[in-house]
Design a protein around this motif. Sequence first.
Motif, PDB file in Angstrom:
ATOM      1  N   PHE A 133       0.516  -1.188  -0.191  1.00 20.49           N
ATOM      2  CA  PHE A 133      -0.394   0.203  -0.447  1.00 20.49           C
ATOM      3  C   PHE A 133       0.723   1.625  -0.262  1.00 20.49           C
ATOM      4  CE2 PHE A 133      -2.635   3.192   2.240  1.00 20.49           C
ATOM      5  CZ  PHE A 133      -4.010   3.494   1.675  1.00 20.49           C
ATOM      6  N   GLN A 134       1.598   1.361   0.459  1.00 17.60           N
ATOM      7  CA  GLN A 134       2.896   1.838   1.221  1.00 17.60           C
ATOM      8  C   GLN A 134       3.367   2.923  -1.033  1.00 17.60           C
ATOM      9  OE1 GLN A 134       2.214   4.673   2.971  1.00 17.60           O
ATOM     10  NE2 GLN A 134       3.668   6.065   2.223  1.00 17.60           N
ATOM     11  N   MET A 135       4.179   1.998  -1.016  1.00 18.26           N
ATOM     12  CA  MET A 135       4.803   1.846  -2.402  1.00 18.26           C
ATOM     13  C   MET A 135       3.378   2.824  -3.562  1.00 18.26           C
ATOM     14  SD  MET A 135       6.899  -1.337  -3.033  1.00 18.26           S
ATOM     15  CE  MET A 135       6.685  -2.974  -2.173  1.00 18.26           C
ATOM     16  N   LEU A 136       2.110   1.776  -3.438  1.00 19.23           N
ATOM     17  CA  LEU A 136       1.126   2.520  -4.237  1.00 19.23           C
ATOM     18  C   LEU A 136       0.907   3.759  -3.664  1.00 19.23           C
ATOM     19  CD1 LEU A 136      -0.904  -0.148  -4.571  1.00 19.23           C
ATOM     20  CD2 LEU A 136       0.345   0.497  -6.187  1.00 19.23           C
ATOM     21  N   LYS A 137       1.124   4.541  -2.620  1.00 21.32           N
ATOM     22  CA  LYS A 137       0.756   5.990  -2.176  1.00 21.32           C
ATOM     23  C   LYS A 137       1.861   6.710  -2.400  1.00 21.32           C
ATOM     24  CE  LYS A 137      -2.279   7.658   0.100  1.00 21.32           C
ATOM     25  NZ  LYS A 137      -3.190   8.038  -0.734  1.00 21.32           N
ATOM     26  N   ASN A 138       3.124   6.295  -3.015  1.00 18.04           N
ATOM     27  CA  ASN A 138       3.979   6.932  -3.077  1.00 18.04           C
ATOM     28  C   ASN A 138       4.097   7.124  -4.936  1.00 18.04           C
ATOM     29  OD1 ASN A 138       5.203   6.897  -0.674  1.00 18.04           O
ATOM     30  ND2 ASN A 138       5.865   4.920  -1.144  1.00 18.04           N
ATOM     31  N   GLN A 139       2.708   6.609  -5.583  1.00 24.05           N
ATOM     32  CA  GLN A 139       2.765   6.947  -6.834  1.00 24.05           C
ATOM     33  C   GLN A 139       2.198   7.244  -7.048  1.00 24.05           C
ATOM     34  OE1 GLN A 139       5.364   5.623  -8.891  1.00 24.05           O
ATOM     35  NE2 GLN A 139       6.392   4.118  -7.742  1.00 24.05           N
ATOM     36  N   SER A 140       1.536   8.683  -6.007  1.00 23.78           N
ATOM     37  CA  SER A 140       0.516   9.556  -6.092  1.00 23.78           C
ATOM     38  C   SER A 140      -0.061  10.494  -7.813  1.00 23.78           C
ATOM     39  CB  SER A 140       0.105  10.502  -4.942  1.00 23.78           C
ATOM     40  OG  SER A 140       1.339  10.652  -4.678  1.00 23.78           O
ATOM     41  N   ASP A 141       1.310  10.628  -7.668  1.00 23.20           N
ATOM     42  CA  ASP A 141       1.354  11.432  -9.600  1.00 23.20           C
ATOM     43  C   ASP A 141       1.371  10.866 -10.140  1.00 23.20           C
ATOM     44  OD1 ASP A 141       3.342  10.496  -8.899  1.00 23.20           O
ATOM     45  OD2 ASP A 141       4.677  11.364 -10.052  1.00 23.20           O
ATOM     46  N   ILE A 142       0.889   9.295 -10.177  1.00 18.86           N
ATOM     47  CA  ILE A 142       0.406   8.875 -10.784  1.00 18.86           C
ATOM     48  C   ILE A 142      -1.530   8.462 -11.296  1.00 18.86           C
ATOM     49  CG2 ILE A 142       1.068   6.773 -12.445  1.00 18.86           C
ATOM     50  CD1 ILE A 142       3.442   7.269 -12.491  1.00 18.86           C
ATOM     51  N   LEU A 143      -1.253   7.527  -9.835  1.00 21.00           N
ATOM     52  CA  LEU A 143      -2.426   6.557  -9.273  1.00 21.00           C
ATOM     53  C   LEU A 143      -3.562   7.789  -8.730  1.00 21.00           C
ATOM     54  CD1 LEU A 143      -0.614   3.516  -7.345  1.00 21.00           C
ATOM     55  CD2 LEU A 143      -1.089   3.546  -9.575  1.00 21.00           C
ATOM     56  N   GLY A 144      -3.073   9.334  -9.041  1.00 18.13           N
ATOM     57  CA  GLY A 144      -4.108   9.818  -7.474  1.00 18.13           C
ATOM     58  C   GLY A 144      -3.866  10.509  -6.415  1.00 18.13           C
ATOM     59  N   GLU A 145      -5.160  10.949  -5.496  1.00 13.14           N
ATOM     60  CA  GLU A 145      -4.209  10.802  -4.116  1.00 13.14           C
ATOM     61  C   GLU A 145      -5.454   9.671  -3.289  1.00 13.14           C
ATOM     62  OE1 GLU A 145      -3.013  12.444  -1.732  1.00 13.14           O
ATOM     63  OE2 GLU A 145      -1.492  13.075  -3.784  1.00 13.14           O
ATOM     64  N   ASN A 146      -6.678   9.190  -3.850  1.00  7.59           N
ATOM     65  CA  ASN A 146      -7.571   8.143  -3.415  1.00  7.59           C
ATOM     66  C   ASN A 146      -7.476   7.038  -3.969  1.00  7.59           C
ATOM     67  OD1 ASN A 146      -8.790  10.472  -1.615  1.00  7.59           O
ATOM     68  ND2 ASN A 146      -9.605  11.285  -3.323  1.00  7.59           N
ATOM     69  N   ILE A 147      -6.948   6.022  -3.298  1.00  3.29           N
ATOM     70  CA  ILE A 147      -7.101   5.095  -3.936  1.00  3.29           C
ATOM     71  C   ILE A 147      -7.451   4.097  -2.758  1.00  3.29           C
ATOM     72  CG2 ILE A 147      -4.681   4.893  -5.100  1.00  3.29           C
ATOM     73  CD1 ILE A 147      -3.259   3.355  -3.199  1.00  3.29           C
ATOM     74  N   ILE A 148      -8.087   3.221  -3.745  1.00  2.00           N
ATOM     75  CA  ILE A 148      -8.425   1.853  -2.209  1.00  2.00           C
ATOM     76  C   ILE A 148      -7.919   0.492  -3.169  1.00  2.00           C
ATOM     77  CG2 ILE A 148     -11.340   0.016  -1.620  1.00  2.00           C
ATOM     78  CD1 ILE A 148     -12.380   2.772  -2.649  1.00  2.00           C
TER      79      ILE A 148
END
Length: 124
Positions: A61-76
């Motif tokens: 989850f942390q690795m995905l959150k660190n990609q917020s510039d690509i994935l966006g701020e809101n992820i599930i």
Amino acid sequence: AVDYAVAEDSTKMISRPKKLIKMGKSIPLKVNHFSFKLSYTTIYQYAVDFEPEIEHKRAKFQMLKNQSDILGENIIFDGRQLFLTNELGDITLQATHRNVDYDINIIQTNKLDPTSTLVPLQVY
């Protein structure tokens, strides 16, 4: 007025008794509730694989959150499935965790249209 309910074992309607039995004692009841606004938007579902494999859901989850510039701020993310409000297509991202480099393969598996009656979505 008669209230109706559906019996669990059939689709036959059953009626509520007209005379209710009053037993016990009245108690004050307090409830905790809040109002919210739900915006209807398309949600995109993705399958996520990490190479090399990593077991720790929190690290993923942390690795995905660190990609917020690509994935966006809101992820599930539940450890294998990712839900976003933006469409990515199929992509591979790179991340590092504890000095180990990972490829994060993200593959779109579904597009959940909010106007469809065929899309069950549980939000928790």
